[in-house]
Design a protein around this motif. Structure first.
Motif, PDB file in Angstrom:
ATOM      1  N   PRO A 274       0.829  -1.210   0.000  1.00  0.00           N
ATOM      2  CA  PRO A 274       0.000   0.000   0.000  1.00  0.00           C
ATOM      3  C   PRO A 274       0.861   1.257   0.000  1.00  0.00           C
ATOM      4  CG  PRO A 274       0.067  -0.969   2.188  1.00  0.00           C
ATOM      5  CD  PRO A 274       0.754  -1.940   1.276  1.00  0.00           C
TER       6      PRO A 274
ATOM      7  N   ALA B 236      -1.028   4.491  -0.299  1.00  0.00           N
ATOM      8  CA  ALA B 236      -1.954   5.494   0.204  1.00  0.00           C
ATOM      9  C   ALA B 236      -2.971   4.817   1.112  1.00  0.00           C
ATOM     10  CB  ALA B 236      -2.661   6.207  -0.947  1.00  0.00           C
ATOM     11  N   LEU B 237      -3.682   5.612   1.884  1.00  0.00           N
ATOM     12  CA  LEU B 237      -4.651   5.044   2.814  1.00  0.00           C
ATOM     13  C   LEU B 237      -5.749   4.272   2.090  1.00  0.00           C
ATOM     14  CD1 LEU B 237      -5.121   7.842   5.508  1.00  0.00           C
ATOM     15  CD2 LEU B 237      -3.573   5.898   5.500  1.00  0.00           C
ATOM     16  N   ALA B 238      -6.129   4.749   0.912  1.00  0.00           N
ATOM     17  CA  ALA B 238      -7.176   4.064   0.159  1.00  0.00           C
ATOM     18  C   ALA B 238      -6.761   2.647  -0.215  1.00  0.00           C
ATOM     19  CB  ALA B 238      -7.534   4.864  -1.087  1.00  0.00           C
ATOM     20  N   ASP B 239      -5.464   2.392  -0.332  1.00  0.00           N
ATOM     21  CA  ASP B 239      -4.975   1.055  -0.714  1.00  0.00           C
ATOM     22  C   ASP B 239      -5.224   0.021   0.388  1.00  0.00           C
ATOM     23  OD1 ASP B 239      -4.044   2.282  -2.998  1.00  0.00           O
ATOM     24  OD2 ASP B 239      -1.977   2.452  -2.264  1.00  0.00           O
TER      25      ASP B 239
ATOM     26  N   ALA C 297      -7.851  -0.772   1.870  1.00  0.00           N
ATOM     27  CA  ALA C 297      -9.114  -1.499   1.698  1.00  0.00           C
ATOM     28  C   ALA C 297      -8.916  -2.810   0.948  1.00  0.00           C
ATOM     29  CB  ALA C 297     -10.121  -0.621   0.971  1.00  0.00           C
TER      30      ALA C 297
ATOM     31  N   HIS D 170      -7.448   5.767  11.965  1.00  0.00           N
ATOM     32  CA  HIS D 170      -7.931   5.209  10.696  1.00  0.00           C
ATOM     33  C   HIS D 170      -8.406   3.776  10.955  1.00  0.00           C
ATOM     34  CE1 HIS D 170      -8.264   4.858   6.332  1.00  0.00           C
ATOM     35  NE2 HIS D 170      -7.767   3.638   6.467  1.00  0.00           N
TER      36      HIS D 170
ATOM     37  N   THR E 180      -9.455   0.058  10.034  1.00  0.00           N
ATOM     38  CA  THR E 180      -9.059  -0.917   9.017  1.00  0.00           C
ATOM     39  C   THR E 180      -9.939  -2.160   9.138  1.00  0.00           C
ATOM     40  OG1 THR E 180      -7.402  -1.878  10.498  1.00  0.00           O
ATOM     41  CG2 THR E 180      -6.669  -0.111   9.016  1.00  0.00           C
TER      42      THR E 180
END
Length: 311
Positions: A184, A186-189, A191, A220, A222
């Motif tokens: 990953p 970025a944070l979106a990765d 997911a 955040h 997860t």
């Protein structure tokens, strides 16, 4: 001021603690050099004075009642303080001596405190250490604890918290896990990844990850198919086995990162930490053995962390 305790009453309190320690009148009598009948009469006088039953008695065993357990815990503490005061007054405590009882979280104990204890014992060989490794909050009086280290300070106004350190957090994964999917960025990765979940026993809910961005530290949430609780080291074992991404304390995985067993991820979001504090009751008098142990831990653990390696 009228005397509230005479020699007989103080002796009864000592015999009470001895009986609780040995779990029986006969064993306590042998230790004190008295007869079981004398010990039993002494405890009965104390119960009559207090108007409370301290022991439940059967033909086979003697057990403390709930009220007795609480009273014995406070009596032990009071007797220990009296003994400590006598030793200091007599000049016998110029060299710290006695036992320090401390409760440590499993991960912090294994990785941070236990490796330091041989050095402490070399400095203070007359001080013995009685260590409990547990992530549960402790009852200082009932458990006979002098100190505890915790990541969260219990909401008890009768306790003093001394900050040991802010422990840096890091997101890691095993190379075997990353071999079949991109790391990953970025944070979106996140997911698309298995994120190993640590669950707080008190809430039953997974702990959000703490990350650091332009606006400071933020939480955040997860997701992942594996949850664990109690022992933080369990998450590291899962991560090493390739179960997914894990956020944990850097001090736990420093060696794994150096050897390549685990790889650090999301370095742009690094910098968050959680505090660990040394907690003790707010006593007026603190034995010297406890004071030197507190000073030792603060000196060894409060130093700034070294440079962080990134992978």
């Amino acid at each position: 001021m009228a005397l509230r305790f005479d020699n007989v009453m103080l002796g009864s309190i000592e015999l009470l603690c001895l009986t609780a320690e040995h779990e029986g009148f006969t064993a306590a009598a042998n230790a004190a050099g008295l007869t079981p009948a004398a010990v039993s009469r002494s405890i009965a006088r104390l119960e009559a004075r207090l108007g409370v039953q301290l022991f439940s008695r059967t033909t086979r065993q003697v057990r403390l009642t709930d009220a007795g357990r609480d009273y014995v815990a406070q009596c032990r503490q009071a007797l220990a303080q009296l003994s400590e005061a006598e030793r200091e007054l007599a000049g016998q405590q110029r060299v710290p001596a006695g036992t320090v009882r401390i409760s440590l979280p499993t991960s912090y104990g294994h990785c941070r405190v236990l490796p330091l204890l041989p050095e402490f014992r070399a400095l203070y060989p007359e001080v013995s250490l009685d260590i409990q490794l547990s992530n549960r909050n402790v009852d200082f009086a009932a458990g006979g604890f002098d100190l505890a280290v915790r990541g969260r300070t219990p909401p008890d106004s009768g306790l003093v918290a001394r900050r040991l350190e802010d422990a840096a957090l890091v997101v890691v994964a095993a190379p075997s896990y990353l071999a079949s999917r991109p790391a990953p960025r970025a944070l979106a990765d996140l997911a698309a990844h298995e994120c190993i979940q640590f669950t707080l026993p008190s809430t039953g809910q997974p702990v959000p990850w703490l990350l650091h961005g332009e606006g400071g530290v933020f939480e955040h949430a997860t997701q992942g198919g594996i949850r664990y609780s109690e022992d933080i080291l369990g998450g590291v074992t899962l991560a090493r086995a390739g179960a997914g991404l894990l956020q944990t304390y850097r001090f736990i995985v420093e060696e794994d990162l150096a050897r390549g067993v685990l790889v650090e991820l999301l370095p742009d979001f690094a910098g968050a930490s959680r505090p660990f504090s040394l907690i003790h009751p707010a006593h007026r008098h603190m034995p010297r053995r406890v004071r030197v142990f507190i000073d030792f831990l603060l000196e060894r653990l409060s130093s700034p962390p070294g440079p962080r390696a990134r992978y």
